[in-house]
Scaffold this active site. Sequence first.
Site, PDB file in Angstrom:
ATOM      1  N   GLU A 256       0.912  -1.164   0.017  1.00 50.58           N
ATOM      2  CA  GLU A 256       0.008  -0.040   0.016  1.00 50.58           C
ATOM      3  C   GLU A 256       0.854   1.143   0.083  1.00 50.58           C
ATOM      4  OE1 GLU A 256      -3.144   0.020  -0.163  1.00 50.58           O
ATOM      5  OE2 GLU A 256      -3.634  -2.170  -0.006  1.00 50.58           O
ATOM      6  N   CYS A 290      -2.631   9.160   2.610  1.00 48.82           N
ATOM      7  CA  CYS A 290      -2.042   8.605   1.279  1.00 48.82           C
ATOM      8  C   CYS A 290      -3.069   8.905   0.187  1.00 48.82           C
ATOM      9  CB  CYS A 290      -1.807   6.989   1.173  1.00 48.82           C
ATOM     10  SG  CYS A 290      -3.091   6.045   2.159  1.00 48.82           S
TER      11      CYS A 290
HETATM   12  P1  NAP Z   1       7.961   5.401   4.757  1.00 44.73           P
HETATM   13  O1  NAP Z   1       9.275   6.509   4.985  1.00 44.73           O
HETATM   14  O2  NAP Z   1       8.075   4.741   3.301  1.00 44.73           O
HETATM   15  O3  NAP Z   1       8.078   4.370   6.131  1.00 44.73           O
HETATM   16  C1  NAP Z   1       7.010   3.597   6.356  1.00 44.73           C
HETATM   17  C2  NAP Z   1       7.544   2.167   7.122  1.00 44.73           C
HETATM   18  O4  NAP Z   1       8.529   1.683   6.565  1.00 44.73           O
HETATM   19  C3  NAP Z   1       8.055   2.953   8.630  1.00 44.73           C
HETATM   20  O5  NAP Z   1       7.649   2.004   9.369  1.00 44.73           O
HETATM   21  C4  NAP Z   1       9.430   2.922   8.273  1.00 44.73           C
HETATM   22  O6  NAP Z   1      10.165   2.838   9.507  1.00 44.73           O
HETATM   23  C5  NAP Z   1       9.797   1.748   7.577  1.00 44.73           C
HETATM   24  N1  NAP Z   1      10.976   1.697   6.590  1.00 44.73           N
HETATM   25  C6  NAP Z   1      11.641   2.967   6.232  1.00 44.73           C
HETATM   26  N2  NAP Z   1      12.659   2.540   5.420  1.00 44.73           N
HETATM   27  C7  NAP Z   1      12.737   1.135   5.253  1.00 44.73           C
HETATM   28  C8  NAP Z   1      13.599   0.144   4.918  1.00 44.73           C
HETATM   29  N3  NAP Z   1      14.548   0.583   3.993  1.00 44.73           N
HETATM   30  N4  NAP Z   1      13.264  -1.139   5.191  1.00 44.73           N
HETATM   31  C9  NAP Z   1      12.150  -1.455   5.777  1.00 44.73           C
HETATM   32  N5  NAP Z   1      11.280  -0.507   6.363  1.00 44.73           N
HETATM   33  C10 NAP Z   1      11.565   0.706   6.010  1.00 44.73           C
HETATM   34  O7  NAP Z   1       6.534   6.250   4.719  1.00 44.73           O
HETATM   35  P2  NAP Z   1       5.988   7.175   5.835  1.00 44.73           P
HETATM   36  O8  NAP Z   1       6.576   8.474   5.979  1.00 44.73           O
HETATM   37  O9  NAP Z   1       5.930   6.623   7.303  1.00 44.73           O
HETATM   38  O10 NAP Z   1       4.743   7.214   5.415  1.00 44.73           O
HETATM   39  C11 NAP Z   1       4.179   8.004   4.609  1.00 44.73           C
HETATM   40  C12 NAP Z   1       3.871   7.354   3.085  1.00 44.73           C
HETATM   41  O11 NAP Z   1       3.037   6.311   3.348  1.00 44.73           O
HETATM   42  C13 NAP Z   1       3.245   8.059   2.183  1.00 44.73           C
HETATM   43  O12 NAP Z   1       3.872   7.950   0.773  1.00 44.73           O
HETATM   44  C14 NAP Z   1       1.999   7.932   2.094  1.00 44.73           C
HETATM   45  O13 NAP Z   1       1.239   7.981   1.091  1.00 44.73           O
HETATM   46  C15 NAP Z   1       2.238   6.359   2.315  1.00 44.73           C
HETATM   47  N6  NAP Z   1       0.834   5.744   2.884  1.00 44.73           N
HETATM   48  C16 NAP Z   1       0.228   4.716   2.102  1.00 44.73           C
HETATM   49  C17 NAP Z   1      -0.969   4.353   2.592  1.00 44.73           C
HETATM   50  C18 NAP Z   1      -1.897   3.139   1.529  1.00 44.73           C
HETATM   51  O14 NAP Z   1      -2.791   2.657   2.213  1.00 44.73           O
HETATM   52  N7  NAP Z   1      -1.479   3.123   0.379  1.00 44.73           N
HETATM   53  C19 NAP Z   1      -1.570   4.650   3.717  1.00 44.73           C
HETATM   54  C20 NAP Z   1      -0.865   5.399   4.463  1.00 44.73           C
HETATM   55  C21 NAP Z   1       0.510   5.872   4.090  1.00 44.73           C
HETATM   56  P3  NAP Z   1      10.955   4.089  10.307  1.00 44.73           P
HETATM   57  O15 NAP Z   1       9.932   4.849  10.406  1.00 44.73           O
HETATM   58  O16 NAP Z   1      11.731   3.613  11.216  1.00 44.73           O
HETATM   59  O17 NAP Z   1      11.818   4.772   8.978  1.00 44.73           O
END
Ligand code: NAP
Length: 482
Positions: A256, A290
């Site tokens: 997602e 998102c």
């Molecule tokens: P993110 O930076 O991608 O982080 C999401 C999760 O992934 C966090 O738990 C993060 O941990 C972890 N993570 C980061 N780097 C990683 C890696 N290399 N390997 C494994 N895990 C890793 O996203 P975010 O800033 O938290 O959230 C915003 C994004 O989420 C936006 O793009 C939004 O559109 C998307 N989103 C999508 C949906 C959907 O259903 N499609 C819903 C909500 C949000 P850390 O926090 O420890 O870095």
Amino acid sequence: MSDELIQSLPTGLFIGGKWLESGDGGRIDVADPATEEIIANVASGTPDDATKAVDAAYAAGVAWAATAPRERAEILRAAFELLDSKKDELAVIISREEGKTRAEGLGEMAYATEFFRWYSEEAPRIMGHFGRGPAGINNILVDHSPVGVSLLITPWNFPAAMATRKIAPALAAGCTVILKPASATPLTALRVGELLQQAGVPDGVVNVLPSKRSGEVSNRILEDERVRLVSFTGSTEVGRILMTKAAERVVISSMELGGNGPFVVLEDADMDVAVDSAMVAKMRNAGESCIAANRFHVHSSIKDEFAERFAAEMAKLKIGPGLEDGVDLGPLVDASTRDKVEQLVDDAVARGARVLTGGKRPDGPGYFYEPTVITDVDPAADILQTEIFGPVAPIVAFDDEDEAIAQANNTIYGLSAYVAGSTGSALRVAQKIDAGMVGVNRGFISDPAAPFGGMNQSGIGREGSQDGIHEFLEKKYIAVEW
Ligand code: NAP
């Protein structure tokens, strides 16, 4: 009072039903985005802790998969009841670590808890099927089995709902899980883990592993032969990294990812409906969603009227700490999110956009940004191609339906879209927009009973609805001779 609550929360790693310290003593600071003050710190898991979590999930897996569906359903129902009874407390925790208002926190909890009720009802309805081969001489039996140990990785914007949208179907299917919450918002996830244990979820079935070493920890888990699935919600960028890693062992991947939702206002739209649904689609969670409407494409004949009325509604919103009475708009989650929003607006204005309301950060502590409407935006501006993740609405004009559809589809994403217009024209346009979810004359589209997910680079798979449980089930075909 909310300080006492925060201090009472668990801050360890929740593995095998026990609260453990991190192997290297690492901690994650959790900040209140309204004050920028550190309100808690939680244990940060290491790769060795991750292996302990897999040990626990794997050990619990056989018994959980063998637990009768009705019994799993009753535990999920108990989880729904318990989380619902704690919704006020959880809304406060969410607001303190993520920034949203109390009302938004309660809205998130209503959504989050509903996944347990919905999947308590789905658990006993995992039906296979039986059929006769076309030649009439063989029989086809199709059964389902749980995929097994699943890694769930969630973002910070909906710290409860993004976790429960994965945990509930996984448990209903008979899988055990390791949840890695976002480092900005681990408190909600740890409290949810604690409450699930109290609701009767057996030890090891749900493990919660906060870690600021997210890449190393998830690599360790995905390299483990015992792990069969990764379900990720977050940015497209991190999704690509995880899919690449998962490909090494052909781990099932459910993604997602990010969005760039268009909101199209057609010439025959009801203006009240268009403005009301624009407010909802844009401002849920301060724009940090998102599925937020990211850009507004409005027919040129009504663009000025829409822009002025939308700006007038945005200007009424009161900014402040999310738990303060009367506040409509809390802070953004952190400084880098706020700075990115500011930079996108400044860039659009430098390219000739007009600010109708907002357009800057207020003075004082906290990661606030004013509710903002900008119009006459250059089609080449970054703000139209980048997920804004803030309370900012850029408006561009179109002259006919084909141009509206071309503008709407001018993105690598395909998560949400919104169309305002008469039912016939809005449905016609909705069918031509490449998005997994479209709101027609409606700004609120999330529903646990509906399939949530994206097309293109917004993801693979669906959460919620009857589809969500199938992400955690394998089909097995048995050729039957008798
Ligand atoms: P993110 O930076 O991608 O982080 C999401 C999760 O992934 C966090 O738990 C993060 O941990 C972890 N993570 C980061 N780097 C990683 C890696 N290399 N390997 C494994 N895990 C890793 O996203 P975010 O800033 O938290 O959230 C915003 C994004 O989420 C936006 O793009 C939004 O559109 C998307 N989103 C999508 C949906 C959907 O259903 N499609 C819903 C909500 C949000 P850390 O926090 O420890 O870095």
